[in-house]
Scaffold this active site. Structure first.
Site, PDB file in Angstrom:
ATOM      1  N   SER A 143       0.847  -1.197   0.000  1.00  0.00           N
ATOM      2  CA  SER A 143       0.000   0.000   0.000  1.00  0.00           C
ATOM      3  C   SER A 143       0.879   1.242   0.000  1.00  0.00           C
ATOM      4  O   SER A 143       2.014   1.211   0.507  1.00  0.00           O
ATOM      5  CB  SER A 143      -0.867   0.006   1.266  1.00  0.00           C
ATOM      6  OG  SER A 143      -1.531   1.251   1.401  1.00  0.00           O
ATOM      7  N   TYR A 160      -1.607  -0.362  10.373  1.00  0.00           N
ATOM      8  CA  TYR A 160      -1.807  -0.809   8.982  1.00  0.00           C
ATOM      9  C   TYR A 160      -0.587  -0.425   8.142  1.00  0.00           C
ATOM     10  O   TYR A 160      -0.043  -1.265   7.397  1.00  0.00           O
ATOM     11  CB  TYR A 160      -3.079  -0.166   8.415  1.00  0.00           C
ATOM     12  CG  TYR A 160      -3.306  -0.442   6.940  1.00  0.00           C
ATOM     13  CD1 TYR A 160      -3.777  -1.678   6.509  1.00  0.00           C
ATOM     14  CD2 TYR A 160      -3.048   0.535   5.983  1.00  0.00           C
ATOM     15  CE1 TYR A 160      -3.990  -1.928   5.154  1.00  0.00           C
ATOM     16  CE2 TYR A 160      -3.262   0.294   4.632  1.00  0.00           C
ATOM     17  CZ  TYR A 160      -3.728  -0.940   4.224  1.00  0.00           C
ATOM     18  OH  TYR A 160      -3.921  -1.182   2.881  1.00  0.00           O
TER      19      TYR A 160
HETATM   20  P1  NAP Z   1     -11.826  -5.255   0.546  1.00  0.00           P
HETATM   21  O1  NAP Z   1     -12.658  -4.668  -0.529  1.00  0.00           O
HETATM   22  O2  NAP Z   1     -12.149  -4.952   1.969  1.00  0.00           O
HETATM   23  O3  NAP Z   1     -11.793  -6.846   0.337  1.00  0.00           O
HETATM   24  C1  NAP Z   1     -11.043  -7.600   1.227  1.00  0.00           C
HETATM   25  C2  NAP Z   1     -10.956  -9.027   0.725  1.00  0.00           C
HETATM   26  O4  NAP Z   1     -10.069  -9.724   1.620  1.00  0.00           O
HETATM   27  C3  NAP Z   1     -12.279  -9.752   0.762  1.00  0.00           C
HETATM   28  O5  NAP Z   1     -12.284 -10.687  -0.285  1.00  0.00           O
HETATM   29  C4  NAP Z   1     -12.249 -10.448   2.131  1.00  0.00           C
HETATM   30  O6  NAP Z   1     -13.009 -11.640   2.194  1.00  0.00           O
HETATM   31  C5  NAP Z   1     -10.776 -10.792   2.217  1.00  0.00           C
HETATM   32  N1  NAP Z   1     -10.302 -10.989   3.580  1.00  0.00           N
HETATM   33  C6  NAP Z   1     -10.301 -10.126   4.614  1.00  0.00           C
HETATM   34  N2  NAP Z   1      -9.754 -10.699   5.709  1.00  0.00           N
HETATM   35  C7  NAP Z   1      -9.410 -11.956   5.338  1.00  0.00           C
HETATM   36  C8  NAP Z   1      -8.828 -13.045   6.002  1.00  0.00           C
HETATM   37  N3  NAP Z   1      -8.491 -12.981   7.305  1.00  0.00           N
HETATM   38  N4  NAP Z   1      -8.627 -14.193   5.319  1.00  0.00           N
HETATM   39  C9  NAP Z   1      -8.982 -14.299   4.008  1.00  0.00           C
HETATM   40  N5  NAP Z   1      -9.542 -13.294   3.322  1.00  0.00           N
HETATM   41  C10 NAP Z   1      -9.760 -12.138   3.981  1.00  0.00           C
HETATM   42  O7  NAP Z   1     -10.279  -4.865   0.365  1.00  0.00           O
HETATM   43  P2  NAP Z   1      -9.503  -4.182  -0.863  1.00  0.00           P
HETATM   44  O8  NAP Z   1      -9.656  -2.723  -0.748  1.00  0.00           O
HETATM   45  O9  NAP Z   1      -9.843  -4.862  -2.130  1.00  0.00           O
HETATM   46  O10 NAP Z   1      -7.989  -4.509  -0.427  1.00  0.00           O
HETATM   47  C11 NAP Z   1      -7.259  -5.581  -0.965  1.00  0.00           C
HETATM   48  C12 NAP Z   1      -5.788  -5.387  -0.616  1.00  0.00           C
HETATM   49  O11 NAP Z   1      -5.347  -4.132  -1.156  1.00  0.00           O
HETATM   50  C13 NAP Z   1      -5.507  -5.318   0.882  1.00  0.00           C
HETATM   51  O12 NAP Z   1      -4.302  -5.969   1.172  1.00  0.00           O
HETATM   52  C14 NAP Z   1      -5.390  -3.831   1.142  1.00  0.00           C
HETATM   53  O13 NAP Z   1      -4.582  -3.562   2.263  1.00  0.00           O
HETATM   54  C15 NAP Z   1      -4.738  -3.362  -0.143  1.00  0.00           C
HETATM   55  N6  NAP Z   1      -4.937  -1.947  -0.405  1.00  0.00           N
HETATM   56  C16 NAP Z   1      -6.186  -1.442  -0.611  1.00  0.00           C
HETATM   57  C17 NAP Z   1      -6.331  -0.088  -0.839  1.00  0.00           C
HETATM   58  C18 NAP Z   1      -7.676   0.538  -1.065  1.00  0.00           C
HETATM   59  O14 NAP Z   1      -7.767   1.800  -1.063  1.00  0.00           O
HETATM   60  N7  NAP Z   1      -8.731  -0.209  -1.278  1.00  0.00           N
HETATM   61  C19 NAP Z   1      -5.205   0.745  -0.877  1.00  0.00           C
HETATM   62  C20 NAP Z   1      -3.953   0.181  -0.669  1.00  0.00           C
HETATM   63  C21 NAP Z   1      -3.825  -1.164  -0.443  1.00  0.00           C
HETATM   64  P3  NAP Z   1     -14.588 -11.648   2.600  1.00  0.00           P
HETATM   65  O15 NAP Z   1     -15.311 -11.179   1.367  1.00  0.00           O
HETATM   66  O16 NAP Z   1     -14.898 -13.054   2.952  1.00  0.00           O
HETATM   67  O17 NAP Z   1     -14.740 -10.678   3.728  1.00  0.00           O
END
Ligand code: NAP
Length: 249
Positions: A143, A160
């Site tokens: 991130s 985080y």
């Molecule tokens: P999101 O929309 O909240 O989706 C999270 C996903 O991870 C869901 O599929 C969830 O499964 C799964 N998950 C959460 N906890 C888990 C666990 N303990 N074991 C297995 N699966 C788990 O998140 P996102 O925004 O797409 O983020 C994805 C990645 O990108 C993360 O690593 C995040 O830190 C990184 N990131 C995101 C952003 C942003 O702005 N969105 C920015 C920088 C980095 P369920 O559907 O079953 O809950």
């Protein structure tokens, strides 16, 4: 040999966009999720509708036995993994370090750091040319928070940011450790992306408010990140690389 990708947290957000795009690139895809079976099934159904191959696999990335079982299921149902996307991650409500409890920090590190380590261990064991594997690659989702120190602004999630800093160092170290075993290790550092993670971290308005501070004037779409992931999945001379997909912050 079939290309097999495991996307941890593939049921929603960036992971779902990656799973859908990977299927278009010819990967059989394991869509991992923790609790939202319906969302994972919808991703699998969309892939199958387009003639691709995918399975949904429940596993909490913070639980070692779950991660081990995830890889065994993929062995049996799709074949040996060739690409691991360590994407599952969590945030938590904004909270200054002065008020942070050990339970919160431990959970953050378990999902965002320990899970990717254990998943990489399982992947390396299957991909390594030293263990009869055919090589492969690992893509860690870090991130912009790793170099910003947290979610931006005082009192947001430094835990985080630190977990993503650990992912950057992990990427640097693992790529050197396994390069001679035919395995590449790279990372993508997204900026603010339009997913449900912000609401789950107590900042539901972040997608609306963030564009003001982003040089390109908008937040990212999950597909913007998936494109970088799919590039790295195929970039045969690239290891130890970080792609910042953040609109220029
Ligand atoms: P999101 O929309 O909240 O989706 C999270 C996903 O991870 C869901 O599929 C969830 O499964 C799964 N998950 C959460 N906890 C888990 C666990 N303990 N074991 C297995 N699966 C788990 O998140 P996102 O925004 O797409 O983020 C994805 C990645 O990108 C993360 O690593 C995040 O830190 C990184 N990131 C995101 C952003 C942003 O702005 N969105 C920015 C920088 C980095 P369920 O559907 O079953 O809950």
């Amino acid at each position: 040999m079939e290309k097999v990708m495991i996307v941890t947290g593939g049921s929603r957000g960036i992971g779902a966009a990656t799973a859908l795009m990977a299927a278009k690139y010819g990967f059989a895809v394991a869509v991992n999720y923790r609790s939202n079976r319906e969302a994972a099934d919808a991703v699998v159904a969309a892939i199958e509708k387009d003639g691709g191959r995918a399975i949904a696999v429940a596993a909490d990335m913070a639980v070692e036995d779950d991660v081990v079982a995830l890889f065994k299921t993929v062995d049996e149902k799709l074949g040996r993994v060739t690409c691991l996307v360590n994407n599952a991650g969590i945030v938590d409500d904004p909270c200054p370090v002065a008020e942070m409890g050990a339970d919160r920090i431990s959970r953050m590190m378990a999902v965002n750091v320990v899970g990717p380590f254990i998943a990489a261990r399982e992947a390396v064991g299957r991909m390594s040319t030293e263990h009869g594997g055919a090589g492969g690659n690992i893509i860690n989702i870090s991130s912009a928070a790793s170099h910003a120190g947290g979610g931006g602004g005082a009192g947001t999630y430094v835990d985080y940011g630190a977990s993503k800093g650990a992912i950057d160092t992990f990427t640097e170290g693992l790529c050197r450790e396994v390069a001679h075993q035919g395995i590449r290790v790279n990372a993508v550092r997204p900026g603010v992306v339009d997913t449900e993670i912000h609401a789950s971290g107590g900042l539901p308005n972040k997608p609306k408010e963030a564009p003001a501070g982003i040089p390109l004037g908008r937040i990212g779409a999950p597909e913007d990140i998936a494109e970088a992931i799919l590039y790295l999945a195929q970039a045969e001379f690239t290891t130890g690389a970080f792609i910042d997909v953040d609109g220029g912050v």
